[in-house]
Enzyme design. Structure first.
Site, PDB file in Angstrom:
ATOM      1  CD  GLU A  19     -41.635 -55.542  21.839  1.00 39.50           C
ATOM      2  OE1 GLU A  19     -41.801 -55.112  22.993  1.00 39.50           O
ATOM      3  OE2 GLU A  19     -40.509 -55.592  21.284  1.00 39.50           O
TER       4      GLU A  19
ATOM      5  CE  LYS B  74     -39.346 -53.170  24.909  1.00 37.83           C
ATOM      6  NZ  LYS B  74     -39.470 -54.620  24.602  1.00 37.83           N
TER       7      LYS B  74
ATOM      8  CE  LYS C 283     -38.513 -52.853  20.833  1.00 35.76           C
ATOM      9  NZ  LYS C 283     -38.272 -54.315  20.719  1.00 35.76           N
TER      10      LYS C 283
END
Length: 226
Positions: free
Chosen positions: A96, A185, A157
């Protein structure tokens, strides 16, 4: 995207997270045990603990993610690339990557594309981009989402966790841009069952939280299991 009906098994949507600056190896061991016990989708740990998580969850269901350029995204592109390659070599499922918010604010979307593209091309694992959705206006959200659609990341994310929780309507807007081409996410401030259900109904695919166990216990206590 799922129905807002609460009778779902949430564990498969939860990524149990341990990214606090005071985290210890024992904290990570406990989290990995919980991830196996409750069959969470994944864990997310700081790079220093990625090898431990990979070792503990080897051949287990929960995937292992770690972060790059976390939490501000202000490292240089070569530094992020090195960090990503090192983490990938240690066997994580995915990365990430915190993007440079200043580049977004300055309209330098080519820099975002090049930075993420180098990482996607260099590693053989899943790559997600971390935004701070609460700090971006509608135009910035659209532009950076379009970059991510083009560059080959697998998901966005919403936050590194320091700008507050996002609202379900924010996820609805992001999902309209991404359609079904990228995952979403949500991370930051997810503490309750109702929050989790609302975010999933709005279009999130995964929930990053350190309170996955508590959320499942709340669900089970209310009889809201599949």
């Amino acid at each position: 995207m799922i129905s807002s009906h609460p009778e779902i098994e949430l564990a498969g949507f939860i990524e149990q997270t341990c990214l606090k600056p005071t985290a210890t190896a024992d904290d990570v061991r406990q989290m990995c045990w919980e991830a196996q016990r409750y069959r969470f989708a994944a864990v997310c740990v700081a790079p220093v603990y990625a090898p431990l998580a990979v070792e503990l969850l080897h051949k287990q269901k929960p995937q292992v993610f770690t972060v790059v350029g976390f939490p501000l995204g202000l490292a240089t592109a070569p530094c992020k690339l090195f960090e990503a390659q090192e983490a990938a070599a240690r066997g994580v499922t995915g990365l990430e990557v915190m993007v440079n918010l200043g580049a977004i604010k300055s309209g330098h979307y080519n820099a975002i594309y090049e930075e993420l593209g180098q990482i996607v091309d260099a590693v053989g694992c899943e790559v997600r981009a971390i935004l701070e959705l609460n700090l971006l206006d509608a135009t910035e959200r659209r532009h950076v989402a379009e970059v991510c659609l083009d560059v080959g990341v697998t998901a966005l994310k919403t936050s590194a966790g320091w700008s507050g929780p996002v609202r379900p309507e924010d996820i609805l807007g992001l999902r309209r841009i991404l359609r079904n081409q990228l995952g979403i996410k949500v991370a930051g401030g997810i503490h309750t069952l109702n929050q989790a259900l609302e975010l999933l109904a709005a279009g999130a695919n995964r929930l990053g939280t350190g309170r996955g166990v508590e959320i499942l216990r709340e669900q089970h206590a209310l009889g809201k299991t599949a």
